[in-house]
Write a protein that holds these residues in place. Structure first.
Motif, PDB file in Angstrom:
ATOM      1  N   UNK A  33       0.839  -1.195   0.000  1.00 15.42           N
ATOM      2  CA  UNK A  33       0.000   0.000   0.000  1.00 15.42           C
ATOM      3  C   UNK A  33       0.884   1.258   0.000  1.00 15.42           C
ATOM      4  N   UNK A  35       0.339   5.271   1.277  1.00 15.69           N
ATOM      5  CA  UNK A  35      -0.493   6.247   1.962  1.00 15.69           C
ATOM      6  C   UNK A  35       0.194   7.610   1.906  1.00 15.69           C
ATOM      7  N   UNK A  42      -5.192  12.013   9.155  1.00 20.89           N
ATOM      8  CA  UNK A  42      -5.138  10.556   9.078  1.00 20.89           C
ATOM      9  C   UNK A  42      -4.367  10.138   7.840  1.00 20.89           C
ATOM     10  N   UNK A  43      -3.692   9.005   7.876  1.00 21.00           N
ATOM     11  CA  UNK A  43      -3.111   8.466   6.641  1.00 21.00           C
ATOM     12  C   UNK A  43      -4.210   8.241   5.613  1.00 21.00           C
ATOM     13  N   UNK A  45      -5.162   6.503   2.019  1.00 18.27           N
ATOM     14  CA  UNK A  45      -4.732   5.476   1.065  1.00 18.27           C
ATOM     15  C   UNK A  45      -4.769   6.040  -0.349  1.00 18.27           C
ATOM     16  N   UNK A  48      -3.217   0.475  -3.768  1.00 24.12           N
ATOM     17  CA  UNK A  48      -2.547  -0.715  -3.261  1.00 24.12           C
ATOM     18  C   UNK A  48      -2.448  -1.763  -4.349  1.00 24.12           C
ATOM     19  N   UNK A  99      -9.666 -13.663   4.559  1.00 20.57           N
ATOM     20  CA  UNK A  99     -10.742 -13.257   5.459  1.00 20.57           C
ATOM     21  C   UNK A  99     -10.762 -11.736   5.505  1.00 20.57           C
ATOM     22  N   UNK A 100     -11.061 -11.165   6.605  1.00 16.33           N
ATOM     23  CA  UNK A 100     -11.066  -9.710   6.728  1.00 16.33           C
ATOM     24  C   UNK A 100      -9.630  -9.203   6.839  1.00 16.33           C
ATOM     25  N   UNK A 101      -9.501  -7.905   6.965  1.00 15.63           N
ATOM     26  CA  UNK A 101      -8.189  -7.274   6.875  1.00 15.63           C
ATOM     27  C   UNK A 101      -7.236  -7.770   7.958  1.00 15.63           C
ATOM     28  N   UNK A 104      -1.429  -4.287   9.081  1.00 16.74           N
ATOM     29  CA  UNK A 104      -0.525  -3.700   8.101  1.00 16.74           C
ATOM     30  C   UNK A 104       0.762  -3.265   8.797  1.00 16.74           C
TER      31      UNK A 104
ATOM     32  N   UNK B  31     -15.422  -5.389   9.396  1.00 17.50           N
ATOM     33  CA  UNK B  31     -15.244  -6.617  10.169  1.00 17.50           C
ATOM     34  C   UNK B  31     -13.966  -6.633  10.984  1.00 17.50           C
ATOM     35  N   UNK B  32     -13.008  -5.785  10.627  1.00 17.90           N
ATOM     36  CA  UNK B  32     -11.726  -5.778  11.335  1.00 17.90           C
ATOM     37  C   UNK B  32     -11.510  -4.406  11.945  1.00 17.90           C
ATOM     38  N   UNK B  34      -8.855  -2.070  14.642  1.00 14.39           N
ATOM     39  CA  UNK B  34      -7.525  -2.012  15.231  1.00 14.39           C
ATOM     40  C   UNK B  34      -7.321  -0.677  15.927  1.00 14.39           C
ATOM     41  N   UNK B  36      -3.902   1.603  16.341  1.00 13.09           N
ATOM     42  CA  UNK B  36      -2.501   1.792  16.016  1.00 13.09           C
ATOM     43  C   UNK B  36      -1.974   2.953  16.859  1.00 13.09           C
ATOM     44  N   UNK B  91     -11.500  -1.709   8.773  1.00 12.66           N
ATOM     45  CA  UNK B  91     -11.383  -2.092   7.367  1.00 12.66           C
ATOM     46  C   UNK B  91     -12.627  -1.655   6.608  1.00 12.66           C
ATOM     47  N   UNK B  92     -12.453  -1.494   5.306  1.00 12.86           N
ATOM     48  CA  UNK B  92     -13.510  -0.953   4.453  1.00 12.86           C
ATOM     49  C   UNK B  92     -14.142  -2.102   3.676  1.00 12.86           C
ATOM     50  N   UNK B  94     -15.082  -4.998   4.180  1.00 15.43           N
ATOM     51  CA  UNK B  94     -14.651  -6.367   4.354  1.00 15.43           C
ATOM     52  C   UNK B  94     -13.409  -6.757   3.579  1.00 15.43           C
ATOM     53  N   UNK B  95     -12.629  -5.774   3.081  1.00 20.81           N
ATOM     54  CA  UNK B  95     -11.442  -6.179   2.335  1.00 20.81           C
ATOM     55  C   UNK B  95     -10.180  -5.632   3.001  1.00 20.81           C
ATOM     56  N   UNK B  96      -9.063  -5.664   2.243  1.00 14.79           N
ATOM     57  CA  UNK B  96      -7.783  -5.295   2.839  1.00 14.79           C
ATOM     58  C   UNK B  96      -7.613  -3.808   3.082  1.00 14.79           C
ATOM     59  N   UNK B  97      -8.466  -2.992   2.521  1.00 12.70           N
ATOM     60  CA  UNK B  97      -8.279  -1.559   2.645  1.00 12.70           C
ATOM     61  C   UNK B  97      -8.723  -1.084   4.016  1.00 12.70           C
ATOM     62  N   UNK B  98      -7.900  -0.221   4.610  1.00 11.17           N
ATOM     63  CA  UNK B  98      -8.179   0.284   5.945  1.00 11.17           C
ATOM     64  C   UNK B  98      -8.519   1.767   5.896  1.00 11.17           C
ATOM     65  N   UNK B 100      -8.466   5.095   8.355  1.00  9.69           N
ATOM     66  CA  UNK B 100      -7.845   5.574   9.584  1.00  9.69           C
ATOM     67  C   UNK B 100      -8.585   6.802  10.104  1.00  9.69           C
TER      68      UNK B 100
END
Lengths: 115, 110
Positions: A33, A35, A42-43, A45, A48, A99-101, A104, B31-32, B34, B36, B91-92, B94-98, B100
């Motif tokens: 990715x 950013x 905020x960072x 994106x 990616x 699955x879900x994220x 990173x 779904x995820x 975190x 940081x 996460x956005x 349900x995928x890898x994109x987050x 913040x």
């Protein structure tokens, strides 16, 4: 130690002069990715790569491009930097578990100054 | 509405005290979750993932409330070294994109 490396850590470029930032990883993660983070923000994106598949964010300006020649390396090209592009640019990697994220892992960032 | 909203603070906390803050997220499909930590002029680093049942890691406790779409972080017995910005991350779709949040800035005062 496995890690995410960014070079250079500090980059000064002139208004309109193309610049390339680099990122490499030893984690063997398939997702990378880029950013942009401005002061007290905020960072954000930019795009990616999922393996070799490039995924652009809808609001990323065309001025920003990226290349991923192999699993380990990813580059951010800014074709014509403007004063508003001065920021910290963060590279990150993650595994894709299906699955879900997942977590990173971020590199130390490249702080870009545009004069 | 922003995807992730946090009160930036700063939160000035006496050493040894407890501090807690929330963040809200807009996407009910997330779904995820975190937290940081980001030190001044450094990169974000994972503090902890947030699970539905809530989880604790030493002096740090995270909670998730899906019904109200918020996540909380509590820091007990604050140390000077806890001074940092704490980023809420979701996460956005349900995928890898987050996505913040802007972060909660914590300043622990001796």
């Amino acid at each position: 130690d496995a890690m995410v490396i960014q070079n250079p850590r500090y980059q000064v470029t002139q208004f309109g002069k193309p610049v390339t930032l680099s990122c490499s990883q030893t984690l063997n993660h398939n997702v990378m990715y880029w950013y942009q983070q401005k002061s007290s923000q905020a960072p954000k994106l930019l795009f990616h790569y999922y393996d070799k598949d490039f995924n652009n964010e809808a609001d990323t300006p065309d001025n920003f491009q990226s290349r991923r020649p192999n699993t380990s390396f990813c580059f951010l090209d800014i074709r014509s930097p403007g004063l508003g592009d001065a920021a910290m640019y963060l590279c990150a990697t993650s595994r894709d578990s299906g699955r879900a994220a997942e977590e990173q892992y971020f590199g130390p960032g490249t702080r870009l100054t545009v004069t | 509405r922003k995807e992730v909203e946090q009160d930036p603070g700063p939160f000035n906390v006496p050493e040894g005290a407890t501090v807690a803050f929330n963040c809200t997220y807009s996407n009910s499909a997330s779904q995820s979750f975190f937290w940081y930590r980001q030190d001044c002029r450094k990169e974000p680093k994972l503090l902890m993932s947030v699970y539905s049942s809530g989880n604790e890691d030493g002096r740090f406790t995270a909670q998730l409330n899906r019904a109200s779409q918020y996540i909380s972080l509590l820091i007990r017995d604050s140390k000077l070294s806890d001074s940092a910005t704490y980023l809420c991350v979701v996460n956005r779709n349900g995928n890898n994109r987050l996505a913040f949040g802007k972060g909660n800035q914590v300043v622990v005062i001796p």
